[in-house]
Motif scaffolding. Structure first.
Motif, PDB file in Angstrom:
ATOM      1  N   CYS A 107       0.850  -1.189   0.000  1.00  0.00           N
ATOM      2  CA  CYS A 107       0.000   0.000   0.000  1.00  0.00           C
ATOM      3  C   CYS A 107       0.886   1.239   0.000  1.00  0.00           C
ATOM      4  O   CYS A 107       1.879   1.298   0.726  1.00  0.00           O
ATOM      5  N   GLY A 108       0.505   2.236  -0.813  1.00  0.00           N
ATOM      6  CA  GLY A 108       1.231   3.499  -0.821  1.00  0.00           C
ATOM      7  C   GLY A 108       2.337   3.569  -1.847  1.00  0.00           C
ATOM      8  O   GLY A 108       3.278   4.341  -1.687  1.00  0.00           O
ATOM      9  N   VAL A 109       2.230   2.785  -2.908  1.00  0.00           N
ATOM     10  CA  VAL A 109       3.230   2.834  -3.972  1.00  0.00           C
ATOM     11  C   VAL A 109       2.998   4.059  -4.855  1.00  0.00           C
ATOM     12  O   VAL A 109       1.958   4.725  -4.764  1.00  0.00           O
ATOM     13  N   GLU A 110       3.956   4.324  -5.717  1.00  0.00           N
ATOM     14  CA  GLU A 110       3.805   5.420  -6.679  1.00  0.00           C
ATOM     15  C   GLU A 110       2.670   5.078  -7.640  1.00  0.00           C
ATOM     16  O   GLU A 110       2.545   3.935  -8.079  1.00  0.00           O
ATOM     17  N   PRO A 111       1.847   6.069  -7.995  1.00  0.00           N
ATOM     18  CA  PRO A 111       0.766   5.785  -8.955  1.00  0.00           C
ATOM     19  C   PRO A 111       1.336   5.423 -10.332  1.00  0.00           C
ATOM     20  O   PRO A 111       2.423   5.851 -10.690  1.00  0.00           O
ATOM     21  N   VAL A 112       0.590   4.637 -11.064  1.00  0.00           N
ATOM     22  CA  VAL A 112       0.972   4.230 -12.410  1.00  0.00           C
ATOM     23  C   VAL A 112       0.176   5.087 -13.391  1.00  0.00           C
ATOM     24  O   VAL A 112      -1.047   5.210 -13.265  1.00  0.00           O
ATOM     25  N   ALA A 113       0.874   5.685 -14.349  1.00  0.00           N
ATOM     26  CA  ALA A 113       0.201   6.471 -15.388  1.00  0.00           C
ATOM     27  C   ALA A 113      -0.084   5.554 -16.572  1.00  0.00           C
ATOM     28  O   ALA A 113       0.816   4.878 -17.072  1.00  0.00           O
ATOM     29  N   VAL A 114      -1.333   5.501 -16.974  1.00  0.00           N
ATOM     30  CA  VAL A 114      -1.708   4.693 -18.135  1.00  0.00           C
ATOM     31  C   VAL A 114      -2.534   5.543 -19.086  1.00  0.00           C
ATOM     32  O   VAL A 114      -3.202   6.497 -18.674  1.00  0.00           O
ATOM     33  N   GLU A 115      -2.494   5.172 -20.345  1.00  0.00           N
ATOM     34  CA  GLU A 115      -3.318   5.863 -21.344  1.00  0.00           C
ATOM     35  C   GLU A 115      -4.767   5.443 -21.156  1.00  0.00           C
ATOM     36  O   GLU A 115      -5.052   4.367 -20.635  1.00  0.00           O
ATOM     37  N   ASP A 116      -5.685   6.296 -21.605  1.00  0.00           N
ATOM     38  CA  ASP A 116      -7.110   5.965 -21.488  1.00  0.00           C
ATOM     39  C   ASP A 116      -7.476   4.706 -22.258  1.00  0.00           C
ATOM     40  O   ASP A 116      -8.480   4.065 -21.971  1.00  0.00           O
ATOM     41  N   THR A 117      -6.665   4.344 -23.242  1.00  0.00           N
ATOM     42  CA  THR A 117      -6.961   3.153 -24.038  1.00  0.00           C
ATOM     43  C   THR A 117      -6.276   1.903 -23.494  1.00  0.00           C
ATOM     44  O   THR A 117      -6.415   0.827 -24.071  1.00  0.00           O
ATOM     45  N   ALA A 118      -5.558   2.011 -22.390  1.00  0.00           N
ATOM     46  CA  ALA A 118      -4.847   0.859 -21.818  1.00  0.00           C
ATOM     47  C   ALA A 118      -5.836  -0.193 -21.330  1.00  0.00           C
ATOM     48  O   ALA A 118      -6.947   0.124 -20.892  1.00  0.00           O
ATOM     49  N   VAL A 120      -7.364  -2.421 -18.793  1.00  0.00           N
ATOM     50  CA  VAL A 120      -7.480  -2.431 -17.339  1.00  0.00           C
ATOM     51  C   VAL A 120      -8.481  -3.512 -16.942  1.00  0.00           C
ATOM     52  O   VAL A 120      -9.278  -3.962 -17.756  1.00  0.00           O
ATOM     53  N   TYR A 121      -8.424  -3.909 -15.700  1.00  0.00           N
ATOM     54  CA  TYR A 121      -9.268  -4.987 -15.198  1.00  0.00           C
ATOM     55  C   TYR A 121     -10.019  -4.505 -13.971  1.00  0.00           C
ATOM     56  O   TYR A 121      -9.415  -4.039 -13.017  1.00  0.00           O
ATOM     57  N   LYS A 122     -11.324  -4.648 -13.994  1.00  0.00           N
ATOM     58  CA  LYS A 122     -12.161  -4.285 -12.854  1.00  0.00           C
ATOM     59  C   LYS A 122     -12.495  -5.576 -12.110  1.00  0.00           C
ATOM     60  O   LYS A 122     -13.186  -6.442 -12.630  1.00  0.00           O
ATOM     61  N   LEU A 123     -11.969  -5.699 -10.893  1.00  0.00           N
ATOM     62  CA  LEU A 123     -12.157  -6.905 -10.099  1.00  0.00           C
ATOM     63  C   LEU A 123     -12.734  -6.532  -8.739  1.00  0.00           C
ATOM     64  O   LEU A 123     -12.095  -5.828  -7.967  1.00  0.00           O
ATOM     65  N   ASN A 124     -13.930  -6.990  -8.465  1.00  0.00           N
ATOM     66  CA  ASN A 124     -14.601  -6.731  -7.182  1.00  0.00           C
ATOM     67  C   ASN A 124     -14.560  -5.258  -6.788  1.00  0.00           C
ATOM     68  O   ASN A 124     -14.267  -4.904  -5.652  1.00  0.00           O
ATOM     69  N   GLY A 125     -14.840  -4.405  -7.756  1.00  0.00           N
ATOM     70  CA  GLY A 125     -14.959  -2.982  -7.474  1.00  0.00           C
ATOM     71  C   GLY A 125     -13.653  -2.206  -7.494  1.00  0.00           C
ATOM     72  O   GLY A 125     -13.632  -1.028  -7.165  1.00  0.00           O
ATOM     73  N   VAL A 126     -12.536  -2.837  -7.869  1.00  0.00           N
ATOM     74  CA  VAL A 126     -11.247  -2.155  -7.923  1.00  0.00           C
ATOM     75  C   VAL A 126     -10.687  -2.285  -9.338  1.00  0.00           C
ATOM     76  O   VAL A 126     -10.729  -3.360  -9.939  1.00  0.00           O
ATOM     77  N   CYS A 127     -10.155  -1.179  -9.849  1.00  0.00           N
ATOM     78  CA  CYS A 127      -9.587  -1.154 -11.194  1.00  0.00           C
ATOM     79  C   CYS A 127      -8.080  -1.412 -11.111  1.00  0.00           C
ATOM     80  O   CYS A 127      -7.366  -0.729 -10.376  1.00  0.00           O
ATOM     81  N   TRP A 128      -7.603  -2.385 -11.883  1.00  0.00           N
ATOM     82  CA  TRP A 128      -6.205  -2.815 -11.867  1.00  0.00           C
ATOM     83  C   TRP A 128      -5.571  -2.657 -13.237  1.00  0.00           C
ATOM     84  O   TRP A 128      -6.212  -2.850 -14.259  1.00  0.00           O
ATOM     85  N   TYR A 129      -4.282  -2.374 -13.221  1.00  0.00           N
ATOM     86  CA  TYR A 129      -3.469  -2.383 -14.436  1.00  0.00           C
ATOM     87  C   TYR A 129      -2.321  -3.353 -14.174  1.00  0.00           C
ATOM     88  O   TYR A 129      -1.785  -3.415 -13.066  1.00  0.00           O
ATOM     89  N   SER A 130      -1.935  -4.104 -15.206  1.00  0.00           N
ATOM     90  CA  SER A 130      -0.844  -5.059 -15.048  1.00  0.00           C
ATOM     91  C   SER A 130       0.208  -4.873 -16.120  1.00  0.00           C
ATOM     92  O   SER A 130      -0.103  -4.460 -17.241  1.00  0.00           O
ATOM     93  N   ASP A 131       1.434  -5.226 -15.752  1.00  0.00           N
ATOM     94  CA  ASP A 131       2.495  -5.264 -16.754  1.00  0.00           C
ATOM     95  C   ASP A 131       2.188  -6.408 -17.721  1.00  0.00           C
ATOM     96  O   ASP A 131       1.291  -7.215 -17.489  1.00  0.00           O
ATOM     97  N   GLU A 132       2.928  -6.479 -18.803  1.00  0.00           N
ATOM     98  CA  GLU A 132       2.666  -7.494 -19.829  1.00  0.00           C
ATOM     99  C   GLU A 132       2.793  -8.914 -19.294  1.00  0.00           C
ATOM    100  O   GLU A 132       2.101  -9.815 -19.749  1.00  0.00           O
ATOM    101  N   ALA A 133       3.673  -9.127 -18.350  1.00  0.00           N
ATOM    102  CA  ALA A 133       3.884 -10.474 -17.811  1.00  0.00           C
ATOM    103  C   ALA A 133       2.801 -10.881 -16.821  1.00  0.00           C
ATOM    104  O   ALA A 133       2.703 -12.043 -16.447  1.00  0.00           O
ATOM    105  N   GLY A 134       1.973  -9.932 -16.375  1.00  0.00           N
ATOM    106  CA  GLY A 134       0.948 -10.249 -15.389  1.00  0.00           C
ATOM    107  C   GLY A 134       1.518 -10.498 -14.010  1.00  0.00           C
ATOM    108  O   GLY A 134       0.918 -11.202 -13.206  1.00  0.00           O
TER     109      GLY A 134
END
Length: 183
Positions: A107-118, A120-134
Protein backbone atom coordinates in the motif's frame (compact mmCIF):
# COMPACT_ATOMS: atom_id res chain seq x y z
CA UNK A 1 -33.27 -83.70 8.79
CA UNK A 2 -32.53 -82.20 12.17
CA UNK A 3 -28.92 -83.32 12.02
CA UNK A 4 -28.48 -81.58 8.64
CA UNK A 5 -29.48 -78.25 10.21
CA UNK A 6 -27.03 -78.79 13.06
CA UNK A 7 -24.17 -79.49 10.64
CA UNK A 8 -24.91 -76.30 8.62
CA UNK A 9 -24.92 -74.01 11.65
CA UNK A 10 -21.13 -73.97 12.11
CA UNK A 11 -20.68 -73.28 8.38
CA UNK A 12 -23.13 -70.35 8.50
CA UNK A 13 -21.43 -68.88 11.58
CA UNK A 14 -17.99 -69.32 10.00
CA UNK A 15 -19.20 -67.57 6.82
CA UNK A 16 -20.82 -64.73 8.79
CA UNK A 17 -17.51 -64.08 10.55
CA UNK A 18 -15.16 -64.73 7.62
CA UNK A 19 -16.80 -62.44 5.05
CA UNK A 20 -16.55 -59.19 7.09
CA UNK A 21 -13.01 -60.08 8.16
CA UNK A 22 -12.04 -60.68 4.51
CA UNK A 23 -13.60 -57.37 3.46
CA UNK A 24 -11.72 -55.44 6.19
CA UNK A 25 -8.47 -57.21 5.31
CA UNK A 26 -8.99 -56.39 1.62
CA UNK A 27 -9.56 -52.71 2.36
CA UNK A 28 -6.45 -52.57 4.55
CA UNK A 29 -4.30 -54.25 1.89
CA UNK A 30 -5.70 -51.98 -0.84
CA UNK A 31 -4.94 -48.85 1.20
CA UNK A 32 -1.44 -50.12 1.92
CA UNK A 33 -0.52 -50.71 -1.73
CA UNK A 34 -2.62 -48.11 -3.53
CA UNK A 35 -0.72 -45.08 -4.82
CA UNK A 36 -1.28 -42.05 -2.64
CA UNK A 37 -1.78 -38.52 -3.78
CA UNK A 38 1.40 -36.67 -3.04
CA UNK A 39 1.22 -34.33 -0.13
CA UNK A 40 1.88 -30.76 -1.23
CA UNK A 41 5.25 -29.41 -0.26
CA UNK A 42 5.02 -27.51 3.01
CA UNK A 43 4.81 -23.78 2.46
CA UNK A 44 7.37 -21.50 4.02
CA UNK A 45 5.31 -19.16 6.18
CA UNK A 46 8.24 -17.43 7.87
CA UNK A 47 8.38 -13.60 7.86
CA UNK A 48 9.09 -11.96 4.51
CA UNK A 49 11.56 -9.08 4.49
CA UNK A 50 10.09 -6.20 2.47
CA UNK A 51 10.73 -2.59 1.59
CA UNK A 52 8.21 -0.13 2.96
CA UNK A 53 7.25 2.94 0.93
CA UNK A 54 7.50 6.40 2.48
CA UNK A 55 3.94 7.35 3.44
CA UNK A 56 2.33 10.65 4.38
CA UNK A 57 0.38 10.59 7.66
CA UNK A 58 -2.93 10.41 5.79
CA UNK A 59 -1.74 7.57 3.53
CA UNK A 60 -0.30 5.71 6.54
CA UNK A 61 -3.73 5.75 8.23
CA UNK A 62 -5.40 4.37 5.09
CA UNK A 63 -2.73 1.69 4.63
CA UNK A 64 -3.00 0.65 8.27
CA UNK A 65 -6.78 0.31 7.89
CA UNK A 66 -6.14 -1.95 4.90
CA UNK A 67 -3.49 -4.16 6.46
CA UNK A 68 -5.34 -4.40 9.78
CA UNK A 69 -8.30 -5.97 8.00
CA UNK A 70 -6.32 -8.10 5.56
CA UNK A 71 -7.78 -11.53 4.90
CA UNK A 72 -6.06 -14.61 6.36
CA UNK A 73 -5.92 -16.10 2.86
CA UNK A 74 -5.87 -14.65 -0.64
CA UNK A 75 -6.35 -16.88 -3.64
CA UNK A 76 -6.01 -19.89 -1.36
CA UNK A 77 -2.60 -18.69 -0.13
CA UNK A 78 -1.96 -18.36 3.60
CA UNK A 79 -1.00 -14.94 5.02
CA UNK A 80 2.61 -14.51 6.10
CA UNK A 81 4.15 -12.02 8.51
CA UNK A 82 6.30 -9.24 7.06
CA UNK A 83 9.35 -7.48 8.46
CA UNK A 84 11.17 -4.33 7.48
CA UNK A 85 10.66 -0.59 7.56
CA UNK A 86 13.29 1.79 8.76
CA UNK A 87 12.33 4.90 10.70
CA UNK A 88 8.81 5.33 9.27
CA UNK A 89 5.95 2.90 8.97
CA UNK A 90 6.62 -0.70 9.87
CA UNK A 91 6.18 -3.35 7.20
CA UNK A 92 3.01 -4.69 8.83
CA UNK A 93 1.36 -1.27 8.45
CA UNK A 94 1.79 -1.13 4.67
CA UNK A 95 2.60 -4.57 3.24
CA UNK A 96 0.78 -7.91 3.16
CA UNK A 97 2.34 -11.21 2.08
CA UNK A 98 0.71 -14.49 1.06
CA UNK A 99 2.01 -17.95 0.19
CA UNK A 100 5.35 -19.35 -0.89
CA UNK A 101 6.84 -17.85 -2.99
CA UNK A 102 5.31 -14.75 -1.48
CA UNK A 103 2.71 -12.63 -3.19
CA UNK A 104 3.36 -9.09 -1.90
CA UNK A 105 0.67 -6.41 -1.66
CA UNK A 106 2.16 -2.99 -0.92
CA UNK A 107 0.00 0.00 0.00
CA UNK A 108 1.23 3.50 -0.82
CA UNK A 109 3.23 2.83 -3.97
CA UNK A 110 3.80 5.42 -6.68
CA UNK A 111 0.77 5.78 -8.96
CA UNK A 112 0.97 4.23 -12.41
CA UNK A 113 0.20 6.47 -15.39
CA UNK A 114 -1.71 4.69 -18.14
CA UNK A 115 -3.32 5.86 -21.34
CA UNK A 116 -7.11 5.96 -21.49
CA UNK A 117 -6.96 3.15 -24.04
CA UNK A 118 -4.85 0.86 -21.82
CA UNK A 119 -6.23 -2.55 -20.94
CA UNK A 120 -7.48 -2.43 -17.34
CA UNK A 121 -9.27 -4.99 -15.20
CA UNK A 122 -12.16 -4.29 -12.85
CA UNK A 123 -12.16 -6.90 -10.10
CA UNK A 124 -14.60 -6.73 -7.18
CA UNK A 125 -14.96 -2.98 -7.47
CA UNK A 126 -11.25 -2.16 -7.92
CA UNK A 127 -9.59 -1.15 -11.19
CA UNK A 128 -6.20 -2.81 -11.87
CA UNK A 129 -3.47 -2.38 -14.44
CA UNK A 130 -0.84 -5.06 -15.05
CA UNK A 131 2.49 -5.26 -16.75
CA UNK A 132 2.67 -7.49 -19.83
CA UNK A 133 3.88 -10.47 -17.81
CA UNK A 134 0.95 -10.25 -15.39
CA UNK A 135 3.36 -10.12 -12.45
CA UNK A 136 3.01 -6.53 -11.19
CA UNK A 137 -0.57 -5.30 -10.67
CA UNK A 138 -1.40 -1.77 -9.49
CA UNK A 139 -4.71 -0.15 -8.56
CA UNK A 140 -5.69 2.82 -10.71
CA UNK A 141 -8.81 4.11 -9.00
CA UNK A 142 -7.73 4.44 -5.35
CA UNK A 143 -6.54 7.53 -3.44
CA UNK A 144 -3.59 5.49 -2.22
CA UNK A 145 -2.33 3.08 -4.90
CA UNK A 146 -1.78 -0.55 -3.96
CA UNK A 147 0.63 -2.77 -5.91
CA UNK A 148 0.48 -6.54 -5.87
CA UNK A 149 3.48 -8.53 -7.06
CA UNK A 150 2.42 -12.04 -8.02
CA UNK A 151 5.29 -14.47 -8.76
CA UNK A 152 5.17 -16.03 -12.23
CA UNK A 153 4.77 -19.46 -10.61
CA UNK A 154 1.29 -18.43 -9.43
CA UNK A 155 -0.96 -19.55 -12.29
CA UNK A 156 -4.05 -17.62 -11.15
CA UNK A 157 -3.14 -14.08 -10.05
CA UNK A 158 -6.76 -13.03 -10.47
CA UNK A 159 -7.76 -15.30 -7.55
CA UNK A 160 -5.42 -13.35 -5.27
CA UNK A 161 -6.54 -9.99 -6.70
CA UNK A 162 -10.23 -10.82 -6.27
CA UNK A 163 -9.76 -11.58 -2.58
CA UNK A 164 -7.62 -8.48 -1.99
CA UNK A 165 -9.92 -6.25 -4.06
CA UNK A 166 -12.76 -6.76 -1.63
CA UNK A 167 -10.82 -5.34 1.32
CA UNK A 168 -9.14 -2.65 -0.83
CA UNK A 169 -12.54 -1.43 -2.04
CA UNK A 170 -13.76 -1.29 1.57
CA UNK A 171 -10.72 0.40 3.15
CA UNK A 172 -8.96 2.49 0.49
CA UNK A 173 -11.13 5.39 -0.72
CA UNK A 174 -11.74 5.73 -4.45
CA UNK A 175 -9.78 8.40 -6.28
CA UNK A 176 -11.55 11.42 -7.78
CA UNK A 177 -10.31 10.43 -11.25
CA UNK A 178 -9.58 7.13 -12.90
CA UNK A 179 -8.82 5.99 -16.46
CA UNK A 180 -11.77 5.58 -18.82
CA UNK A 181 -11.74 1.78 -18.66
CA UNK A 182 -12.25 1.86 -14.89
CA UNK A 183 -15.77 3.24 -15.05
Amino acid sequence: MGSEKKSRLPAIVATAVAVPVAVVAGVLVFNAIAPRAEDPAPQDLSPVSVEVPALSEEDAVICLALTATAPETAGGLQARPVSGGEGGASAAEAVMAYGDPAVLATCGVEPVAVEDTALVYKLNGVCWYSDEAGVEWTTLDRQVPVAVNVPESNEQPVDVLNDLSTVIAAKVPAAAEAPTGCA
